[in-house]
Scaffold this active site. Structure first.
Site, PDB file in Angstrom:
ATOM      1  N   TYR A  94       0.651  -1.241  -0.135  1.00 18.92           N
ATOM      2  CA  TYR A  94      -0.008   0.276  -0.057  1.00 18.92           C
ATOM      3  C   TYR A  94       1.037   1.092   0.040  1.00 18.92           C
ATOM      4  CZ  TYR A  94      -4.128   2.756   1.695  1.00 18.92           C
ATOM      5  OH  TYR A  94      -5.036   3.668   1.757  1.00 18.92           O
ATOM      6  N   LYS A 154      -0.078  -1.319  -4.855  1.00 19.94           N
ATOM      7  CA  LYS A 154      -1.133  -0.164  -5.069  1.00 19.94           C
ATOM      8  C   LYS A 154      -0.365   0.784  -5.215  1.00 19.94           C
ATOM      9  CE  LYS A 154      -3.512   2.194  -1.955  1.00 19.94           C
ATOM     10  NZ  LYS A 154      -3.436   3.499  -2.527  1.00 19.94           N
TER      11      LYS A 154
END
Length: 298
Positions: free
Chosen positions: A131, A159
């Site tokens: 992330y 991501k």
């Protein structure tokens, strides 16, 4: 499971406690719209503001109400031992994967972050989403760090933040990221205003704020982006310019999306964790007007 649209629902609060009924309703609504996955306890889910017990309960609620839709659970925390506790809670809840952001108060080095991911990869069989959200975590990944972490067992997806506006520059950025990742690791875009451009540049997944409250709106953009017309998704996104403008003008997506959810009656007023006050009455009125003008109902 790590492609398509992943919806990030709010974790609504009432009287400083998780509103479990509203949260279950949000998750059931997402499952009914057939998003590809649901990510509980992302930044939109206010994970950093919840106690370990609250996070464990939210993870269980998400899995219990998601039906057959895979649920990823955010496990980020300031200390590695706390992250590992959150991983165990996600496992116990029946999560399909974990989302890990390198939270920090003191600045982190690349080696700090690599060792955090190595500790998690060594402690769970669940797939891991890397992330990269520098706006909230205050840590920016390098392309080289993506590559180092992606060699660890269990890394399933990365991501990334918004790509450059220029299509050629976006394609070059994607090529450089792909070059350091194993073939099985997907690339997901975040930053909803720029997601269509990311999908056009070849991202496999969209990790979406608006999908948690407006799944049908997000699905229209995703389906247009995958229609074979490279500009279709971007045109769908550009039609939401008034919404993206609110994100920029009102301090980011969280407050705006919470106001939309409150306007639609999905959560009760004052749904954000204090000290986040949310928007002023005048701002809420503007958000409601834009939502109604755009026909944002789901």
């Amino acid at each position: 499971m790590f492609t398509g649209l992943s919806a990030f629902p709010l974790t609504p609060l009432v009287d400083d406690a998780v509103d479990e009924t509203a949260y279950a309703g949000l998750v059931e609504r997402l499952a009914a719209t057939e998003v590809d996955s649901i990510t509980a306890l992302g930044s939109t889910g206010s994970y950093a503001y919840l106690s370990p017990e609250e996070r464990s309960r939210v993870a269980r609620l998400a899995v219990a109400h998601a039906g057959a839709t895979p649920v990823h659970v955010g496990v980020g925390a300031l200390r590695t031992s706390h992250v590992l506790d959150n991983v165990r809670s996600a496992e116990a809840a029946g999560a399909s994967g974990v989302l890990l952001a390198p939270m920090t108060y003191q600045p982190l080095t690349d080696d700090d972050v690599f060792e955090l991911f190595a500790a998690v990869a060594g402690a769970t069989q669940l797939p891991i989403i890397v992330y990269d959200n520098p706006g909230t975590t205050h840590f920016a990944f390098t392309t080289e760090l993506y590559g180092r972490i992606a060699q660890l067992p269990g890394i399933a997806s990365v991501k990334i933040p918004a790509l450059p506006d220029d299509a050629a520059a976006a394609a070059d950025r994607m090529a450089r990221i792909r070059a350091v990742l194993p073939e099985h690791v997907t690339v997901g875009i975040s930053g909803d205003a720029f997601a269509a451009a990311g999908l056009a540049a070849g991202c496999d997944a969209w990790y979406s704020v608006i999908a948690g409250t407006l799944p049908q709106t997000a699905l229209r953009i995703l389906r247009a982006a995958r229609s074979g017309d490279p500009g279709a998704g971007i045109r769908e996104s550009e039609a939401l310019h008034p919404l993206w403008r609110l994100f920029s003008a009102m301090g980011g997506s969280l407050r705006v999306v919470a106001a939309i959810a409150e306007h639609l009656g999905l959560v009760r007023p004052g749904s954000l964790p204090l000290p986040i006050l949310g928007l002023t009455e005048a701002q809420r009125a503007e958000v409601a007007r834009v939502a109604d003008d755009l026909g944002l109902v789901g």
